[in-house]
Design a protein around this motif. Structure first.
Motif, PDB file in Angstrom:
ATOM      1  N   UNK A  16      33.747  21.629  33.429  1.00  0.00           N
ATOM      2  CA  UNK A  16      32.502  22.229  33.888  1.00  0.00           C
ATOM      3  C   UNK A  16      31.353  21.736  33.006  1.00  0.00           C
ATOM      4  N   UNK A  17      30.125  21.983  33.456  1.00  0.00           N
ATOM      5  CA  UNK A  17      28.972  21.515  32.691  1.00  0.00           C
ATOM      6  C   UNK A  17      27.749  22.356  33.014  1.00  0.00           C
ATOM      7  N   UNK A  18      26.743  22.259  32.152  1.00  0.00           N
ATOM      8  CA  UNK A  18      25.431  22.826  32.431  1.00  0.00           C
ATOM      9  C   UNK A  18      24.383  21.971  31.735  1.00  0.00           C
ATOM     10  N   UNK A  19      23.107  22.271  31.998  1.00  0.00           N
ATOM     11  CA  UNK A  19      22.031  21.440  31.460  1.00  0.00           C
ATOM     12  C   UNK A  19      20.791  22.288  31.213  1.00  0.00           C
ATOM     13  N   UNK A  20      19.914  21.777  30.373  1.00  0.00           N
ATOM     14  CA  UNK A  20      18.622  22.388  30.060  1.00  0.00           C
ATOM     15  C   UNK A  20      17.619  21.242  30.044  1.00  0.00           C
ATOM     16  N   UNK A  21      16.811  21.138  31.095  1.00  0.00           N
ATOM     17  CA  UNK A  21      16.115  19.885  31.358  1.00  0.00           C
ATOM     18  C   UNK A  21      14.635  20.093  31.643  1.00  0.00           C
ATOM     19  N   UNK A  22      13.820  19.177  31.139  1.00  0.00           N
ATOM     20  CA  UNK A  22      12.426  19.040  31.554  1.00  0.00           C
ATOM     21  C   UNK A  22      12.300  17.719  32.300  1.00  0.00           C
ATOM     22  N   UNK A  23      11.674  17.760  33.463  1.00  0.00           N
ATOM     23  CA  UNK A  23      11.484  16.559  34.275  1.00  0.00           C
ATOM     24  C   UNK A  23      10.003  16.383  34.586  1.00  0.00           C
ATOM     25  N   UNK A  24       9.598  15.145  34.723  1.00  0.00           N
ATOM     26  CA  UNK A  24       8.258  14.826  35.206  1.00  0.00           C
ATOM     27  C   UNK A  24       8.421  14.016  36.484  1.00  0.00           C
ATOM     28  N   UNK A  25       7.882  14.546  37.581  1.00  0.00           N
ATOM     29  CA  UNK A  25       7.942  13.871  38.870  1.00  0.00           C
ATOM     30  C   UNK A  25       6.521  13.520  39.279  1.00  0.00           C
ATOM     31  N   UNK A  26       6.205  12.233  39.206  1.00  0.00           N
ATOM     32  CA  UNK A  26       4.879  11.741  39.570  1.00  0.00           C
ATOM     33  C   UNK A  26       3.770  12.509  38.847  1.00  0.00           C
ATOM     34  N   UNK A  27       3.975  12.751  37.547  1.00  0.00           N
ATOM     35  CA  UNK A  27       2.959  13.401  36.738  1.00  0.00           C
ATOM     36  C   UNK A  27       3.010  14.909  36.720  1.00  0.00           C
ATOM     37  N   UNK A  28       3.969  15.519  37.408  1.00  0.00           N
ATOM     38  CA  UNK A  28       4.090  16.975  37.441  1.00  0.00           C
ATOM     39  C   UNK A  28       5.311  17.409  36.636  1.00  0.00           C
ATOM     40  N   UNK A  77       8.303  19.704  35.569  1.00  0.00           N
ATOM     41  CA  UNK A  77       9.196  20.674  36.202  1.00  0.00           C
ATOM     42  C   UNK A  77      10.318  20.967  35.214  1.00  0.00           C
ATOM     43  N   UNK A  78      10.465  22.225  34.816  1.00  0.00           N
ATOM     44  CA  UNK A  78      11.493  22.607  33.853  1.00  0.00           C
ATOM     45  C   UNK A  78      12.455  23.608  34.468  1.00  0.00           C
ATOM     46  N   UNK A  79      13.698  23.554  34.014  1.00  0.00           N
ATOM     47  CA  UNK A  79      14.671  24.514  34.500  1.00  0.00           C
ATOM     48  C   UNK A  79      16.077  24.137  34.103  1.00  0.00           C
ATOM     49  N   UNK A  80      17.004  25.072  34.257  1.00  0.00           N
ATOM     50  CA  UNK A  80      18.398  24.794  33.893  1.00  0.00           C
ATOM     51  C   UNK A  80      19.119  24.003  34.974  1.00  0.00           C
ATOM     52  N   UNK A  81      20.192  23.355  34.553  1.00  0.00           N
ATOM     53  CA  UNK A  81      21.140  22.766  35.487  1.00  0.00           C
ATOM     54  C   UNK A  81      22.388  23.634  35.471  1.00  0.00           C
ATOM     55  N   UNK A  82      22.804  24.125  36.619  1.00  0.00           N
ATOM     56  CA  UNK A  82      23.880  25.113  36.678  1.00  0.00           C
ATOM     57  C   UNK A  82      25.017  24.645  37.584  1.00  0.00           C
TER      58      UNK A  82
END
Length: 275
Positions: A77-89, A91-96
């Motif tokens: 199993x796995x999880x994540x804690x990620x910040x992403x930038x999509x075209x300058x925006x 977006x933060x949130x967990x990966x579940x």
């Protein structure tokens, strides 16, 4: 005279035999050193918490950047804690709800749910350096994204960082795009320190290249690193810019994955401690 000849002959034979033994040992060692073992990985090889960063784009949308953590558990199993930038925006949130698997040849696949992106993220990976590093390739349709992860905690252990982890001098480079600036790159140095209250401070200089126009900068900023080895920073430069960014610390503080989080900016890079 015969005795002298016998002595010379005996000495010559001894030297010849010694040289033969040395040659045989050399070629045996060379042959052994030239052989390579086949890869042999298990779930334990790629288990643990990794700091990672990825760069690419979503076709028809724009730049896509990722900076954060993921954890592979030995049970698959796995999880994540990620910040992403999509075209300058940003977006933060967990990966579940993640799962992953690895083959004996050290290649593997994984997936997790990124609700903030409304996406089931899928990826391929290769475990290298005995599992200390993972090469990453996103496999979602329409996404071109690749990167690398470095293990920051073994399975069953928690990451352990603080502002002091980053004290010292670093060289760094990053690049991306700004509003009305399709491409820029930066390279320079900064020095982290902590004050009496353990607040993170830094100063540095760099060269900013915007579409081929070079500008020297002087920067002054602050930073905060959480115990999970993720953090944030802020700085102002002598040109009047004020910049926020996020970062993930790996290699015990020797390497920093950096990503801008200002609206409209798609920028990421890496800093290495100057030892």
């Amino acid at each position: 005279m015969n005795t002298l000849r016998q002595t010379i002959f005996s000495t010559t034979l001894t030297l010849a035999f010694a040289l033969w033994c040395m040659s045989a040992s050399f070629f045996t060692a060379f042959a052994q050193g030239g052989s390579h073992r086949a890869p042999s990985c298990t779930a334990g090889t790629a288990s643990g918490t990794y700091g990672y960063h990825m760069e690419g784009q979503i076709l028809g949308v724009g730049p896509f950047l990722v900076n954060g953590l993921f954890t592979h558990y030995p049970d698959g199993t796995s999880d994540a804690n990620v910040a992403s930038v999509v075209n300058g925006q940003l977006i933060e949130g967990p990966g579940t709800g993640g799962t992953w698997t690895i083959k004996s040849d050290c290649t593997g696949t994984g997936k997790f749910r990124a609700a903030a992106l409304n996406l089931d993220v899928t990826y391929n990976f290769i475990a290298t350096d005995g599992g200390e590093q993972i090469e990453l390739l996103n496999t979602n349709p329409g996404v071109l994204l690749h990167g690398v992860g470095r293990r920051i905690a073994k399975a069953g252990k928690a990451p352990n960082c603080n502002n002091g982890t980053l004290v010292g001098a670093y060289g760094y480079r990053l690049g991306g795009s700004l509003p009305n600036v399709p491409a820029f790159i930066i390279a320079g140095t900064f020095t982290h320190a902590v004050d009496d209250s353990y607040k993170g401070l830094w100063t540095g200089t760099d060269t900013f290249n915007a579409m081929g126009q070079y500008l020297p900068r002087v920067n002054t900023g602050t930073y905060t690193i959480n115990n999970n080895c993720r953090g944030v920073g802020f700085y102002t430069d002598n040109l009047g810019n004020k910049i926020n960014y996020v970062m993930t610390v790996v290699d015990g503080g020797d390497t920093i994955y950096i990503m801008g989080n200002e609206p409209g900016i798609s920028a990421s890079g890496i800093g290495y401690r100057i030892k």
